[in-house]
Write a protein that holds these residues in place. Structure first.
Motif, PDB file in Angstrom:
ATOM      1  N   VAL A  89      25.138 -85.882   3.133  1.00 34.61           N
ATOM      2  CA  VAL A  89      24.829 -84.877   2.110  1.00 34.61           C
ATOM      3  C   VAL A  89      24.571 -83.513   2.765  1.00 34.61           C
ATOM      4  CG1 VAL A  89      23.055 -84.185   0.449  1.00 34.61           C
ATOM      5  CG2 VAL A  89      24.011 -86.485   0.348  1.00 34.61           C
ATOM      6  N   THR A  90      23.862 -83.515   3.903  1.00 39.41           N
ATOM      7  CA  THR A  90      23.598 -82.234   4.580  1.00 39.41           C
ATOM      8  C   THR A  90      24.911 -81.586   5.017  1.00 39.41           C
ATOM      9  OG1 THR A  90      21.558 -83.215   5.432  1.00 39.41           O
ATOM     10  CG2 THR A  90      22.183 -81.079   6.319  1.00 39.41           C
ATOM     11  N   GLY A  91      25.823 -82.387   5.590  1.00 38.92           N
ATOM     12  CA  GLY A  91      27.120 -81.854   6.011  1.00 38.92           C
ATOM     13  C   GLY A  91      27.876 -81.233   4.846  1.00 38.92           C
ATOM     14  N   LEU A  92      27.927 -81.969   3.723  1.00 37.35           N
ATOM     15  CA  LEU A  92      28.656 -81.469   2.545  1.00 37.35           C
ATOM     16  C   LEU A  92      27.989 -80.220   1.963  1.00 37.35           C
ATOM     17  CD1 LEU A  92      29.613 -84.792   0.720  1.00 37.35           C
ATOM     18  CD2 LEU A  92      31.102 -83.229   1.994  1.00 37.35           C
ATOM     19  N   LEU A  93      26.648 -80.217   1.938  1.00 34.47           N
ATOM     20  CA  LEU A  93      25.946 -79.058   1.373  1.00 34.47           C
ATOM     21  C   LEU A  93      26.133 -77.817   2.252  1.00 34.47           C
ATOM     22  CD1 LEU A  93      22.608 -80.608   0.025  1.00 34.47           C
ATOM     23  CD2 LEU A  93      24.457 -79.587  -1.312  1.00 34.47           C
ATOM     24  N   PHE A  94      26.159 -78.014   3.584  1.00 37.08           N
ATOM     25  CA  PHE A  94      26.399 -76.866   4.472  1.00 37.08           C
ATOM     26  C   PHE A  94      27.779 -76.280   4.206  1.00 37.08           C
ATOM     27  CE2 PHE A  94      23.396 -75.905   8.034  1.00 37.08           C
ATOM     28  CZ  PHE A  94      22.305 -76.487   7.440  1.00 37.08           C
ATOM     29  N   LEU A  95      28.778 -77.168   4.039  1.00 31.68           N
ATOM     30  CA  LEU A  95      30.135 -76.701   3.736  1.00 31.68           C
ATOM     31  C   LEU A  95      30.150 -75.963   2.393  1.00 31.68           C
ATOM     32  CD1 LEU A  95      33.190 -76.647   4.253  1.00 31.68           C
ATOM     33  CD2 LEU A  95      33.347 -78.870   3.127  1.00 31.68           C
ATOM     34  N   TRP A  96      29.481 -76.556   1.396  1.00 35.53           N
ATOM     35  CA  TRP A  96      29.445 -75.985   0.042  1.00 35.53           C
ATOM     36  C   TRP A  96      28.833 -74.573   0.059  1.00 35.53           C
ATOM     37  CZ3 TRP A  96      24.885 -75.190  -3.016  1.00 35.53           C
ATOM     38  CH2 TRP A  96      25.129 -74.847  -4.350  1.00 35.53           C
ATOM     39  N   VAL A  97      27.721 -74.419   0.803  1.00 37.59           N
ATOM     40  CA  VAL A  97      27.084 -73.090   0.888  1.00 37.59           C
ATOM     41  C   VAL A  97      28.068 -72.090   1.480  1.00 37.59           C
ATOM     42  CG1 VAL A  97      25.313 -71.738   2.097  1.00 37.59           C
ATOM     43  CG2 VAL A  97      24.695 -73.899   1.000  1.00 37.59           C
ATOM     44  N   TYR A  98      28.779 -72.499   2.525  1.00 37.68           N
ATOM     45  CA  TYR A  98      29.757 -71.591   3.146  1.00 37.68           C
ATOM     46  C   TYR A  98      30.859 -71.218   2.154  1.00 37.68           C
ATOM     47  CZ  TYR A  98      33.895 -70.195   5.695  1.00 37.68           C
ATOM     48  OH  TYR A  98      35.030 -69.534   6.079  1.00 37.68           O
ATOM     49  N   LEU A  99      31.380 -72.200   1.409  1.00 36.54           N
ATOM     50  CA  LEU A  99      32.449 -71.928   0.452  1.00 36.54           C
ATOM     51  C   LEU A  99      31.961 -71.029  -0.685  1.00 36.54           C
ATOM     52  CD1 LEU A  99      34.176 -75.442   0.231  1.00 36.54           C
ATOM     53  CD2 LEU A  99      34.835 -73.461   1.612  1.00 36.54           C
ATOM     54  N   ARG A 100      30.663 -71.101  -1.033  1.00 33.64           N
ATOM     55  CA  ARG A 100      30.116 -70.280  -2.110  1.00 33.64           C
ATOM     56  C   ARG A 100      29.797 -68.869  -1.638  1.00 33.64           C
ATOM     57  NH1 ARG A 100      30.663 -71.277  -7.267  1.00 33.64           N
ATOM     58  NH2 ARG A 100      28.794 -70.107  -7.750  1.00 33.64           N
ATOM     59  N   THR A 101      29.354 -68.731  -0.393  1.00 33.31           N
ATOM     60  CA  THR A 101      28.792 -67.441   0.032  1.00 33.31           C
ATOM     61  C   THR A 101      29.594 -66.776   1.140  1.00 33.31           C
ATOM     62  OG1 THR A 101      27.367 -68.518   1.658  1.00 33.31           O
ATOM     63  CG2 THR A 101      26.432 -68.195  -0.522  1.00 33.31           C
ATOM     64  N   GLY A 102      30.606 -67.459   1.700  1.00 33.62           N
ATOM     65  CA  GLY A 102      31.283 -66.900   2.864  1.00 33.62           C
ATOM     66  C   GLY A 102      30.305 -66.875   4.027  1.00 33.62           C
ATOM     67  N   LEU A 103      30.522 -66.034   4.995  1.00 33.26           N
ATOM     68  CA  LEU A 103      29.537 -65.885   6.066  1.00 33.26           C
ATOM     69  C   LEU A 103      28.774 -64.601   5.800  1.00 33.26           C
ATOM     70  CD1 LEU A 103      31.336 -66.952   9.363  1.00 33.26           C
ATOM     71  CD2 LEU A 103      29.624 -68.212   8.061  1.00 33.26           C
ATOM     72  N   SER A 104      27.564 -64.752   5.248  1.00 32.56           N
ATOM     73  CA  SER A 104      26.787 -63.575   4.878  1.00 32.56           C
ATOM     74  C   SER A 104      25.314 -63.903   5.039  1.00 32.56           C
ATOM     75  CB  SER A 104      27.077 -63.203   3.423  1.00 32.56           C
ATOM     76  OG  SER A 104      26.702 -64.276   2.583  1.00 32.56           O
ATOM     77  N   GLY A 105      24.486 -62.934   4.759  1.00 32.48           N
ATOM     78  CA  GLY A 105      23.049 -63.187   4.787  1.00 32.48           C
ATOM     79  C   GLY A 105      22.690 -64.279   3.797  1.00 32.48           C
ATOM     80  N   GLU A 106      23.410 -64.287   2.666  1.00 31.47           N
ATOM     81  CA  GLU A 106      23.129 -65.289   1.637  1.00 31.47           C
ATOM     82  C   GLU A 106      23.412 -66.706   2.142  1.00 31.47           C
ATOM     83  OE1 GLU A 106      21.536 -64.548  -1.163  1.00 31.47           O
ATOM     84  OE2 GLU A 106      21.463 -66.712  -1.529  1.00 31.47           O
ATOM     85  N   SER A 107      24.379 -66.846   3.073  1.00 33.16           N
ATOM     86  CA  SER A 107      24.642 -68.181   3.636  1.00 33.16           C
ATOM     87  C   SER A 107      23.397 -68.713   4.322  1.00 33.16           C
ATOM     88  CB  SER A 107      25.773 -68.158   4.655  1.00 33.16           C
ATOM     89  OG  SER A 107      26.761 -67.250   4.306  1.00 33.16           O
ATOM     90  N   LEU A 108      22.699 -67.823   5.043  1.00 30.76           N
ATOM     91  CA  LEU A 108      21.471 -68.239   5.733  1.00 30.76           C
ATOM     92  C   LEU A 108      20.449 -68.743   4.723  1.00 30.76           C
ATOM     93  CD1 LEU A 108      20.640 -65.584   8.478  1.00 30.76           C
ATOM     94  CD2 LEU A 108      21.078 -68.031   8.760  1.00 30.76           C
ATOM     95  N   VAL A 109      20.268 -67.972   3.647  1.00 28.00           N
ATOM     96  CA  VAL A 109      19.335 -68.393   2.596  1.00 28.00           C
ATOM     97  C   VAL A 109      19.745 -69.769   2.081  1.00 28.00           C
ATOM     98  CG1 VAL A 109      18.405 -67.860   0.309  1.00 28.00           C
ATOM     99  CG2 VAL A 109      18.908 -65.988   1.906  1.00 28.00           C
ATOM    100  N   GLY A 110      21.038 -69.942   1.786  1.00 27.96           N
ATOM    101  CA  GLY A 110      21.538 -71.196   1.235  1.00 27.96           C
ATOM    102  C   GLY A 110      21.342 -72.370   2.192  1.00 27.96           C
ATOM    103  N   TRP A 111      21.673 -72.156   3.471  1.00 26.01           N
ATOM    104  CA  TRP A 111      21.535 -73.252   4.435  1.00 26.01           C
ATOM    105  C   TRP A 111      20.075 -73.670   4.606  1.00 26.01           C
ATOM    106  CZ3 TRP A 111      25.345 -70.150   7.882  1.00 26.01           C
ATOM    107  CH2 TRP A 111      26.663 -70.488   7.531  1.00 26.01           C
ATOM    108  N   VAL A 112      19.176 -72.675   4.630  1.00 24.77           N
ATOM    109  CA  VAL A 112      17.756 -73.022   4.770  1.00 24.77           C
ATOM    110  C   VAL A 112      17.276 -73.735   3.511  1.00 24.77           C
ATOM    111  CG1 VAL A 112      15.429 -72.096   5.081  1.00 24.77           C
ATOM    112  CG2 VAL A 112      17.318 -71.144   6.407  1.00 24.77           C
ATOM    113  N   LEU A 113      17.730 -73.265   2.346  1.00 25.28           N
ATOM    114  CA  LEU A 113      17.311 -73.908   1.090  1.00 25.28           C
ATOM    115  C   LEU A 113      17.778 -75.365   1.030  1.00 25.28           C
ATOM    116  CD1 LEU A 113      16.027 -73.630  -1.774  1.00 25.28           C
ATOM    117  CD2 LEU A 113      18.321 -73.064  -2.605  1.00 25.28           C
ATOM    118  N   VAL A 114      19.059 -75.631   1.365  1.00 25.99           N
ATOM    119  CA  VAL A 114      19.534 -77.019   1.276  1.00 25.99           C
ATOM    120  C   VAL A 114      18.856 -77.884   2.351  1.00 25.99           C
ATOM    121  CG1 VAL A 114      21.743 -76.438   0.190  1.00 25.99           C
ATOM    122  CG2 VAL A 114      21.640 -76.676   2.669  1.00 25.99           C
ATOM    123  N   SER A 115      18.509 -77.285   3.494  1.00 27.06           N
ATOM    124  CA  SER A 115      17.788 -78.033   4.530  1.00 27.06           C
ATOM    125  C   SER A 115      16.446 -78.513   4.000  1.00 27.06           C
ATOM    126  CB  SER A 115      17.558 -77.155   5.764  1.00 27.06           C
ATOM    127  OG  SER A 115      18.792 -76.725   6.298  1.00 27.06           O
TER     128      SER A 115
END
Ligand SMILES: [Zn+2]
Length: 250
Positions: free
Chosen positions: A83-109
């Motif tokens: 689930v962590t692997g899929l959620l990390f991919l999902w955050v990237y697909l939603r946000t690209g590589l941006s500051g928001e990706s960091l927020v997303g990755w920390v949130l799903v963690s």
């Protein structure tokens, strides 16, 4: 921009971090260190080697059993990793590589760790929440499209709703503290949507389990995983869902 190399890298990072999150989620609530000792089979005590620790794959290849003593290994570990692997991919697909990706990755963690802890021990560890609190506060202040007050409103409303339910005995204080953090990140009115989704999914799942006789009426059940799922859906699709709903009733 979709990039296949970044996608693979991000997914693998998620799988490896997910493996570490399992350790955090399973050791912190019982007061064990997260750095030592190295992972062992809880049944036979054999120290696990590199090939036993490949996220998801090891569990599948060993058919969910310990390679040394054949004791069954809980699928919760592989689930947490996958689930962590899929959620990390999902955050990237939603946000690209941006500051928001960091927020997303920390949130799903945060969501993965508290879900595993809550499923295993019916407990959302304060230590984990206290670790994520400053990180998420800071990240949301640096990377935000809304005013900071939107996050504050989300935290107060989210924490408030779950606190009322906790005082009424339906949820735990850990759930309330978790939802303060979630509300801060996803803001208002996303936090309302997250709560409604969590309640709907939780009620559905536990209703089914009760009908099938797996759990008893009045049996205490963890709610953290549903709050986590509701939060992640609202985080990714909140504006679309709320916008679609408002255009329907207008
Ligand atoms: Zn074993």
């Amino acid at each position: 921009m979709f990039n296949i190399f970044v996608s693979v890298y991000v997914t693998m990072l998620g799988l490896i971090l997910g493996s570490f999150y399992n350790v955090v989620a399973l050791r912190i609530p019982v007061g064990k260190s997260i750095v030592s000792p190295p992972s062992r089979c809880p049944k036979c005590g054999t120290r696990l080697k590199g090939r036993d620790l490949v996220p998801v794959l090891s569990w599948i290849l060993s058919s969910g059993k310990c390679r040394y003593c054949q004791a069954p290994v809980s699928g919760l570990y592989a689930l947490g990793e996958g689930v962590t692997g899929l959620l990390f991919l999902w955050v990237y697909l939603r946000t690209g590589l941006s500051g928001e990706s960091l927020v997303g990755w920390v949130l799903v963690s945060l969501c993965v760790i508290v879900s595993v802890s809550d499923l295993k021990y019916m407990l959302i560890p304060n230590k984990v929440l206290l670790f994520f609190l400053p990180v998420l506060v800071l990240l949301r202040i640096i990377y935000t499209e809304e005013s900071i007050w939107n996050g504050v409103l989300g935290a107060v409303v989210g924490g408030g709703i779950v606190l009322l339910l906790a005082l009424a005995g339906g949820m735990g204080m850990g759930d309330a503290k978790l939802f303060v953090l979630c509300g801060w990140v996803i803001g208002f009115p996303n936090v309302i949507l997250a709560f409604l989704l969590s309640s709907a999914i939780g009620t559905l799942v536990y209703g089914m389990l009760m009908l099938l006789g797996f759990i008893k009426r009045k049996q205490p059940v963890p709610f953290g995983p549903w709050l986590a799922i509701g939060t992640i859906i609202a985080y990714g699709y909140g504006s679309e869902i709320i916008g679609g709903y408002l255009s329907l009733i207008r």
